[in-house]
Structures are given as C-alpha cells and as structure tokens.
Design a protein around this motif. Structure first.
Motif, PDB file in Angstrom:
ATOM      1  N   SER A 152       0.874  -1.353  -0.081  1.00 22.14           N
ATOM      2  CA  SER A 152      -0.193  -0.005   0.064  1.00 22.14           C
ATOM      3  C   SER A 152       1.047   0.967  -0.093  1.00 22.14           C
ATOM      4  N   ARG A 153       0.670   2.086  -0.696  1.00 20.14           N
ATOM      5  CA  ARG A 153       1.467   3.249  -0.806  1.00 20.14           C
ATOM      6  C   ARG A 153       0.551   4.561  -1.148  1.00 20.14           C
ATOM      7  N   LEU A 154       1.178   5.671  -0.522  1.00 20.87           N
ATOM      8  CA  LEU A 154       0.669   7.230  -0.706  1.00 20.87           C
ATOM      9  C   LEU A 154       1.505   7.881  -1.592  1.00 20.87           C
ATOM     10  N   GLY A 155       1.245   8.100  -2.815  1.00 22.71           N
ATOM     11  CA  GLY A 155       2.177   8.959  -3.677  1.00 22.71           C
ATOM     12  C   GLY A 155       1.676  10.294  -3.755  1.00 22.71           C
ATOM     13  N   ILE A 156       2.637  11.230  -4.336  1.00 23.42           N
ATOM     14  CA  ILE A 156       2.199  12.761  -4.491  1.00 23.42           C
ATOM     15  C   ILE A 156       2.908  13.078  -5.795  1.00 23.42           C
ATOM     16  N   TYR A 157       1.737  13.410  -6.556  1.00 17.37           N
ATOM     17  CA  TYR A 157       2.438  14.307  -7.880  1.00 17.37           C
ATOM     18  C   TYR A 157       2.527  15.571  -7.623  1.00 17.37           C
ATOM     19  N   ASP A 158       3.649  16.156  -8.065  1.00 18.05           N
ATOM     20  CA  ASP A 158       4.054  17.462  -7.738  1.00 18.05           C
ATOM     21  C   ASP A 158       3.767  18.021  -9.255  1.00 18.05           C
ATOM     22  N   LYS A 159       2.731  19.109  -9.298  1.00 18.58           N
ATOM     23  CA  LYS A 159       2.266  19.513 -10.620  1.00 18.58           C
ATOM     24  C   LYS A 159       3.401  20.566 -11.317  1.00 18.58           C
ATOM     25  N   GLU A 160       3.855  21.096 -10.496  1.00  9.51           N
ATOM     26  CA  GLU A 160       5.056  21.906 -10.999  1.00  9.51           C
ATOM     27  C   GLU A 160       6.260  21.304 -11.459  1.00  9.51           C
ATOM     28  N   LYS A 161       6.886  20.352 -10.635  1.00  9.98           N
ATOM     29  CA  LYS A 161       8.069  19.561 -10.758  1.00  9.98           C
ATOM     30  C   LYS A 161       7.814  18.455 -11.864  1.00  9.98           C
ATOM     31  N   LYS A 162       6.398  18.116 -12.093  1.00 13.36           N
ATOM     32  CA  LYS A 162       5.922  17.079 -12.658  1.00 13.36           C
ATOM     33  C   LYS A 162       6.613  15.797 -12.490  1.00 13.36           C
ATOM     34  N   THR A 163       6.602  15.487 -11.180  1.00  9.85           N
ATOM     35  CA  THR A 163       7.350  14.366 -10.339  1.00  9.85           C
ATOM     36  C   THR A 163       6.210  13.592  -9.494  1.00  9.85           C
ATOM     37  N   PHE A 164       6.232  12.332  -9.388  1.00  8.16           N
ATOM     38  CA  PHE A 164       5.548  11.337  -8.645  1.00  8.16           C
ATOM     39  C   PHE A 164       6.439  10.587  -7.664  1.00  8.16           C
ATOM     40  N   THR A 165       6.314  10.859  -6.313  1.00  9.54           N
ATOM     41  CA  THR A 165       6.807  10.265  -5.422  1.00  9.54           C
ATOM     42  C   THR A 165       6.217   9.516  -4.161  1.00  9.54           C
ATOM     43  N   ASN A 166       6.569   8.399  -4.057  1.00  9.65           N
ATOM     44  CA  ASN A 166       6.064   7.770  -2.812  1.00  9.65           C
ATOM     45  C   ASN A 166       6.372   8.435  -1.642  1.00  9.65           C
ATOM     46  N   VAL A 167       5.436   8.668  -0.435  1.00  5.01           N
ATOM     47  CA  VAL A 167       6.132   9.312   0.581  1.00  5.01           C
ATOM     48  C   VAL A 167       5.328   8.743   1.989  1.00  5.01           C
ATOM     49  N   THR A 168       6.152   8.847   2.980  1.00 12.64           N
ATOM     50  CA  THR A 168       5.536   8.620   4.261  1.00 12.64           C
ATOM     51  C   THR A 168       5.813  10.410   4.914  1.00 12.64           C
ATOM     52  N   ILE A 169       4.697  10.756   5.464  1.00 15.96           N
ATOM     53  CA  ILE A 169       4.455  12.109   6.045  1.00 15.96           C
ATOM     54  C   ILE A 169       4.459  12.110   7.541  1.00 15.96           C
ATOM     55  N   LYS A 170       5.770  12.788   7.911  1.00 11.29           N
ATOM     56  CA  LYS A 170       6.038  12.965   9.550  1.00 11.29           C
ATOM     57  C   LYS A 170       5.403  14.192   9.847  1.00 11.29           C
ATOM     58  N   ASP A 171       4.510  13.927  11.369  1.00 15.10           N
ATOM     59  CA  ASP A 171       3.811  15.140  11.778  1.00 15.10           C
ATOM     60  C   ASP A 171       4.879  15.726  12.791  1.00 15.10           C
ATOM     61  N   ASN A 172       5.619  16.824  12.271  1.00 16.00           N
ATOM     62  CA  ASN A 172       6.565  17.359  12.904  1.00 16.00           C
ATOM     63  C   ASN A 172       6.048  18.724  13.390  1.00 16.00           C
ATOM     64  N   LEU A 173       4.687  18.888  13.133  1.00 19.49           N
ATOM     65  CA  LEU A 173       4.245  20.217  13.629  1.00 19.49           C
ATOM     66  C   LEU A 173       3.363  20.014  15.019  1.00 19.49           C
ATOM     67  N   ALA A 174       3.090  18.682  15.347  1.00 21.79           N
ATOM     68  CA  ALA A 174       2.117  18.616  16.535  1.00 21.79           C
ATOM     69  C   ALA A 174       3.097  17.665  17.428  1.00 21.79           C
ATOM     70  N   GLY A 175       4.116  17.146  16.741  1.00 26.47           N
ATOM     71  CA  GLY A 175       4.697  15.762  17.251  1.00 26.47           C
ATOM     72  C   GLY A 175       3.736  14.742  17.461  1.00 26.47           C
ATOM     73  N   GLY A 176       3.152  14.412  16.222  1.00 25.58           N
ATOM     74  CA  GLY A 176       2.040  13.615  16.219  1.00 25.58           C
ATOM     75  C   GLY A 176       2.280  12.292  15.524  1.00 25.58           C
ATOM     76  N   TYR A 177       1.407  11.659  14.743  1.00 27.34           N
ATOM     77  CA  TYR A 177       1.435  10.482  14.041  1.00 27.34           C
ATOM     78  C   TYR A 177       1.568  10.791  12.492  1.00 27.34           C
ATOM     79  N   ASP A 178       2.144   9.742  11.946  1.00 27.51           N
ATOM     80  CA  ASP A 178       2.266   9.677  10.465  1.00 27.51           C
ATOM     81  C   ASP A 178       0.854  10.182   9.855  1.00 27.51           C
ATOM     82  N   ILE A 179       0.842  10.753   8.748  1.00 30.84           N
ATOM     83  CA  ILE A 179      -0.185  11.355   8.026  1.00 30.84           C
ATOM     84  C   ILE A 179      -0.441  10.661   6.680  1.00 30.84           C
ATOM     85  N   HIS A 180      -1.636   9.961   6.937  1.00 29.78           N
ATOM     86  CA  HIS A 180      -1.788   9.336   5.520  1.00 29.78           C
ATOM     87  C   HIS A 180      -3.353   9.734   5.168  1.00 29.78           C
ATOM     88  N   PRO A 181      -3.454  10.887   4.357  1.00 27.72           N
ATOM     89  CA  PRO A 181      -4.766  11.311   4.018  1.00 27.72           C
ATOM     90  C   PRO A 181      -5.741  10.473   3.532  1.00 27.72           C
TER      91      PRO A 181
END
Length: 378
Positions: free
Chosen positions: A283-312
């Motif tokens: 299972s993957r979460l990928g982000i396509y960047d419209k400006e850079k025209k790139t697609f990257t699988n990501v794990t998003i770390k909540d470094n704002l609240a010191g919380g949990y991984d973000i998988h929207p």
C-alpha cells in the motif's frame, strides 16, 4: 468582429480538447520505497479533533462517510459535528420510508447550500445539514456506484455494472438535481473478448477540486474532469503496464482480491495530486507535484504537533487534508509519535487529548491545513 469572436471560441475549444493527460507511472513507482517528508513542507497547521462522544452519537468503527467542509464534519451514522468536534445533530434516519435511507454507506455534499445527498440503491435522499428531509432524487441505475455534485443544478452518478448490458453500456449519467431527469449519458469502456467478473478492490470514485468534479472509473486507470453537463476530459492516466485491472477476475473469492494495481483514492490541491494506491500486500501514498511533474511515494511525518504519520483519505475542502484515527489506535500507537513539534500549542493539545481520551470514545479527526501554493516551495 463576429467571425473573429467565433474563431477565438473555436481555438479555446480545440485547445481544451487537445490537452494531453498527465501520465503517472504506478507500475514503476509501486516498487520504490517511500521518501520520508516532514509535514511542515506541505502544511501550516494541524489539529487533532476528538469527536464528542454521547449516547446520541455513538459511532461504529466504520468510516464509509467522513467529510470536512471547512466548517462541518459529517461522519457515518450519519452524524453532524462542528469543526471542533461538538455534536450538532443526526442527519436523516435509516429505514424504508420515503424520507429515509436504506444503508447510508456513501454520501456527498452541496456544501455551499449545506445539503447532504445520501445514496440508496436507486435514489439519492437529500437532507439539510440540520437533519431535515429536502427531497428524493431518482437515480435508477445508481446501484452502488459513485455520485457527486457537478453544480447546484446537476448530479453525476455512475452505474458500476454498466458492462452487464453490452449492447448499451451506459456508465455515467448527468441528471437534474431536483427531479433526477437525465441530461446526458456516457458509455463505459468495454474490453473485447472479456467476461466481466465481480471487482471489489477497485471502486468508482469522484472528488471535487477548484469548483470542478473529477471521476475515476473502477475498471480503468484514468481520471476524467467533467467540463460541462455534456463534456468530459481525460486529465490523469495511470500507467500500470502489466499490472492493469483484470476485468475478468471474480473477486467474490477472497484469494483473487488485490491482484492488480488499483487507485483507491485521490485528492487534488493547487500544487499536488495525492494518490492512495496498492497491489497485493503493498500500500502506497504517492504525491504528484504539478510544478515539478514528478511522482514520489511518501511517508509524511507530523513534525508540527509531534504526532502520528499522516496518511490522508476521505473528503475535504481544497485547503485541508483529512484522516481519522480510532481512539484506541491513538492510545496503542503513542510510541510512534514524532519526537518534536514545531507548533508547541498543537503539541500541548495532543498531549492533553491522549491523557483524557478513552479507548471506546468516538474517533479523532485529523485536519491538516495546507500551505498556499506560493509558500509550498521545497
């Protein structure tokens, strides 16, 4: 001048119709390990919102409906909360009466007018956010397909078994939002010499972005933008070479599920297309960047609240990402929190939440406020 105006209009139509879709290579990307990124690269704020738990709004551990409008939270049940998690009211009721819904598994909203359309098998039951019945809209071919609001006057819905009528495989219906009268139809794609089976791991879905409606058919790796009640445009194409959806598979047998690459959910913003996708046990979460025209699988770390991984997932307005945690899951995963938080007040709020929450409480909604596009430079 009249001819010049006509020529310019024709040029605009041709430029829209000639626009090439963005191609995203999922066949290649699924084998790539996710890149770890920090939430502050995408977002300016995050809130962990516990949904009020009372005898009037106890939720099952099912998230068929979870929507954030920017002001309201609509959940399975179907319960209506404000943006701070305070329970406001129940919307509609389950039953077989003329003002009730049968299942209430899926719904979509006219957020501007605070209306919620709840899907039945062959109708849409419309309620106000205050819970009052508004009308029933006939949608005779809806089955369990997807549906969405094109504009205040039109609803788009899909027939997810369109292939059963090979002589006339109508997949999409644009209907009047008041009376269900059909405005236009689109035929679905059929693969030659294929017998269609029951596909459960890929579903039709729709999403709204920038006041436009987008549609991803279950049996095709593409996304269409609905341009008008009679026109649509292919805007995204997912290259799944060699791992494409096998329409002849019969996934009634659990052993035959998740055998092909499938897009489960997509969320579009001014700069990104977020894509939840997978195959077999990946299972993957990928982000396509419209400006850079790139697609990257990501794990998003909540470094704002010191919380949990973000998988929207789920449905939210253009300015937010939305995800949901069971209360018990938050408590069990305390050790998985990120070590630091750039927003001390948000970290403090999360610390307090985890001290007071109980395992059988209603879920916690996580609302991520995205940065404006101009601030989203990496």
């Amino acid at each position: 001048m009249k001819y010049l105006f006509s020529f310019l209009c024709l040029c605009c139509v041709l430029s829209v119709s000639a626009q090439k879709p963005v191609v995203i290579n999922l066949a290649k990307a699924i084998s790539e390990s996710p890149k770890e990124i920090m939430l502050n690269e995408l977002a300016s704020d995050i809130r962990y919102v516990p949904l009020e738990t009372t005898d009037d709004c106890l939720m099952n551990n099912e998230f068929y409906i979870m929507q954030y409008t920017g002001e309201d939270i609509i959940t399975s049940g179907i319960f209506h909360f404000d943006k701070n998690g305070k329970f406001l009211n129940k919307i509609g009721s389950k039953g077989q009466g003329p003002e009730e819904y049968l299942q209430g598994l899926f719904a979509f909203g006219d957020w501007k007018n605070k209306l919620l359309y709840v899907q039945n098998w062959t109708t849409l039951t419309c309620y106000g956010f205050d819970g009052t019945f508004v009308r029933s809209v006939p949608t005779p071919q809806l089955n369990m397909g997807a549906a969405g609001l094109f504009d205040k006057n039109h609803i788009l819905y899909s027939n997810d078994i369109y292939y059963a009528d090979k002589a006339n495989p109508i997949q999409l219906y644009m209907v009047d939002s008041q009376n269900g009268k059909t405005v236009s139809k689109w035929r679905g794609h059929l693969e030659e010499n294929k017998k269609y089976g029951m596909i459960l791991t890929s579903r039709d879905f729709m999403y709204n972005y920038d006041n436009s409606l987008f549609y991803k058919p279950a049996l095709e790796n593409v996304i269409f933008k609905i341009l008008s009640p009679k026109k649509r445009q292919l805007v995204y194409k997912f290259d799944c070479s060699g791992k494409d959806i096998d329409v002849s598979a019969d996934e009634v047998d659990p052993k035959k599920r998740f055998q092909f690459l499938s897009v489960y959910w997509a969320k579009e913003t001014a700069q990104y297309l977020f894509v939840n996708y997978g195959m077999k046990n990946i299972s993957r979460l990928g982000i396509y960047d419209k400006e850079k025209k790139t697609f990257t699988n990501v794990t998003i770390k909540d470094n704002l609240a010191g919380g949990y991984d973000i998988h929207p997932a789920w449905t939210s307005d253009d300015n937010h990402l939305l995800m949901v945690y069971y209360a018990g899951g938050l408590l069990q995963d305390k050790e998985k929190r990120y070590s630091t938080g750039l927003l001390p007040e948000r970290k403090k709020e999360l610390d307090e939440l985890l001290k007071n929450i109980k395992e059988d409480d209603n879920p916690v909604v996580i609302l991520v406020t995205l940065k404006p596009k101009k601030d989203n430079k990496q």
